[in-house]
Motif scaffolding. Structure first.
Motif, PDB file in Angstrom:
ATOM      1  N   ARG A   1      -1.665  13.900 -13.134  1.00  0.00           N
ATOM      2  CA  ARG A   1      -2.505  13.494 -12.181  1.00  0.00           C
ATOM      3  C   ARG A   1      -3.446  12.107 -12.700  1.00  0.00           C
ATOM      4  O   ARG A   1      -3.633  11.236 -11.852  1.00  0.00           O
ATOM      5  CB  ARG A   1      -3.390  14.362 -11.425  1.00  0.00           C
TER       6      ARG A   1
ATOM      7  N   VAL B   1      -2.224   3.446 -10.729  1.00  0.00           N
ATOM      8  CA  VAL B   1      -2.851   2.854  -9.615  1.00  0.00           C
ATOM      9  C   VAL B   1      -3.669   1.983  -9.851  1.00  0.00           C
ATOM     10  O   VAL B   1      -3.944   0.918  -9.212  1.00  0.00           O
ATOM     11  CB  VAL B   1      -2.996   3.926  -8.271  1.00  0.00           C
TER      12      VAL B   1
ATOM     13  N   THR C   1      -4.090  -2.171  -9.079  1.00  0.00           N
ATOM     14  CA  THR C   1      -4.826  -2.746  -8.423  1.00  0.00           C
ATOM     15  C   THR C   1      -5.922  -3.716  -8.898  1.00  0.00           C
ATOM     16  O   THR C   1      -6.283  -4.758  -8.423  1.00  0.00           O
ATOM     17  CB  THR C   1      -6.086  -1.701  -7.527  1.00  0.00           C
TER      18      THR C   1
ATOM     19  N   TYR D   1       1.778   6.801  -6.731  1.00  0.00           N
ATOM     20  CA  TYR D   1       1.062   7.806  -7.334  1.00  0.00           C
ATOM     21  C   TYR D   1       1.628   9.421  -6.928  1.00  0.00           C
ATOM     22  O   TYR D   1       1.568  10.333  -7.727  1.00  0.00           O
ATOM     23  CB  TYR D   1      -0.165   7.706  -6.339  1.00  0.00           C
ATOM     24  N   GLU D   2       2.300   9.689  -5.672  1.00  0.00           N
ATOM     25  CA  GLU D   2       2.957  10.920  -5.361  1.00  0.00           C
ATOM     26  C   GLU D   2       4.010  11.171  -6.369  1.00  0.00           C
ATOM     27  O   GLU D   2       4.200  12.269  -6.828  1.00  0.00           O
ATOM     28  CB  GLU D   2       3.457  10.743  -3.911  1.00  0.00           C
TER      29      GLU D   2
ATOM     30  N   LEU E   1       0.804  -1.340  -0.011  1.00  0.00           N
ATOM     31  CA  LEU E   1      -0.097  -0.201  -0.041  1.00  0.00           C
ATOM     32  C   LEU E   1       0.894   1.337   0.032  1.00  0.00           C
ATOM     33  O   LEU E   1       0.536   2.348  -0.671  1.00  0.00           O
ATOM     34  CB  LEU E   1      -0.901   0.156   1.050  1.00  0.00           C
ATOM     35  N   SER E   2       2.080   1.441   0.757  1.00  0.00           N
ATOM     36  CA  SER E   2       2.933   2.237   0.734  1.00  0.00           C
ATOM     37  C   SER E   2       3.582   2.447  -0.593  1.00  0.00           C
ATOM     38  O   SER E   2       3.895   3.682  -1.139  1.00  0.00           O
ATOM     39  CB  SER E   2       3.946   2.224   1.917  1.00  0.00           C
ATOM     40  N   ASP E   3       3.804   1.351  -1.164  1.00  0.00           N
ATOM     41  CA  ASP E   3       4.525   1.436  -2.740  1.00  0.00           C
ATOM     42  C   ASP E   3       3.351   2.256  -3.421  1.00  0.00           C
ATOM     43  O   ASP E   3       3.687   3.019  -4.366  1.00  0.00           O
ATOM     44  CB  ASP E   3       4.525   0.067  -3.309  1.00  0.00           C
ATOM     45  N   LEU E   4       2.152   1.813  -3.590  1.00  0.00           N
ATOM     46  CA  LEU E   4       1.113   2.405  -4.373  1.00  0.00           C
ATOM     47  C   LEU E   4       0.943   3.864  -4.167  1.00  0.00           C
ATOM     48  O   LEU E   4       1.108   4.691  -5.145  1.00  0.00           O
ATOM     49  CB  LEU E   4      -0.184   1.716  -4.305  1.00  0.00           C
ATOM     50  N   ALA E   5       1.091   4.322  -2.758  1.00  0.00           N
ATOM     51  CA  ALA E   5       1.005   5.930  -2.395  1.00  0.00           C
ATOM     52  C   ALA E   5       2.145   6.618  -3.021  1.00  0.00           C
ATOM     53  O   ALA E   5       2.239   7.605  -3.376  1.00  0.00           O
ATOM     54  CB  ALA E   5       1.032   5.995  -1.034  1.00  0.00           C
ATOM     55  N   ARG E   6       3.580   5.886  -2.985  1.00  0.00           N
ATOM     56  CA  ARG E   6       4.765   6.458  -3.388  1.00  0.00           C
ATOM     57  C   ARG E   6       4.787   6.517  -4.631  1.00  0.00           C
ATOM     58  O   ARG E   6       5.076   7.384  -5.331  1.00  0.00           O
ATOM     59  CB  ARG E   6       5.823   5.531  -3.043  1.00  0.00           C
TER      60      ARG E   6
ATOM     61  N   SER F   1       1.831  12.046  -9.843  1.00  0.00           N
ATOM     62  CA  SER F   1       0.731  13.098  -9.809  1.00  0.00           C
ATOM     63  C   SER F   1       1.363  14.567 -10.109  1.00  0.00           C
ATOM     64  O   SER F   1       0.540  15.124 -10.783  1.00  0.00           O
ATOM     65  CB  SER F   1      -0.040  12.905  -8.657  1.00  0.00           C
TER      66      SER F   1
END
Length: 91
Positions: A25, A32, A36, A17-18, A10-15, A21
């Motif tokens: 965006r 992402v 998923t 995206y950040e 989950l942290s990998d997905l957030a990283r 984006s």
């Protein structure tokens, strides 16, 4: 089969995206979403990914989704998504 995401995945997905984006965006959201969706498709076909022998006796596998690698482990009737990263990353 049940699908669960590890905290690191989950942290990998957030990283990811950040990282994506600020440039685009919409593309970041699509990336992402595709990661998923591909992981969710493992429920129907969990052994479709390449088995990674270096993790034996654990059943750790990987699938490629575009330029991204998704590593997952099958334990009984549960699929754990372990990590996600771009294939150009030094891993």
């Amino acid at each position: 089969m049940e699908l669960k995401w590890a905290g690191k995945a989950l942290s990998d997905l957030a990283r990811l995206y950040e990282f994506l984006s600020p440039v685009n965006r919409d593309a970041a959201a699509r990336t992402v979403q595709s990661l998923t969706n591909a992981s969710t498709s493992l429920i129907a076909n969990p052994r479709i990914g390449e088995k990674l022998e270096e993790f034996e006796p654990r059943e750790v596998r990987r699938i490629l989704v575009g330029h991204y690698e998704v590593r997952y482990e099958i334990v009984s009737s549960t699929i754990y998504v372990l990590r996600v990263w771009h294939t150009r990353e030094d891993r």
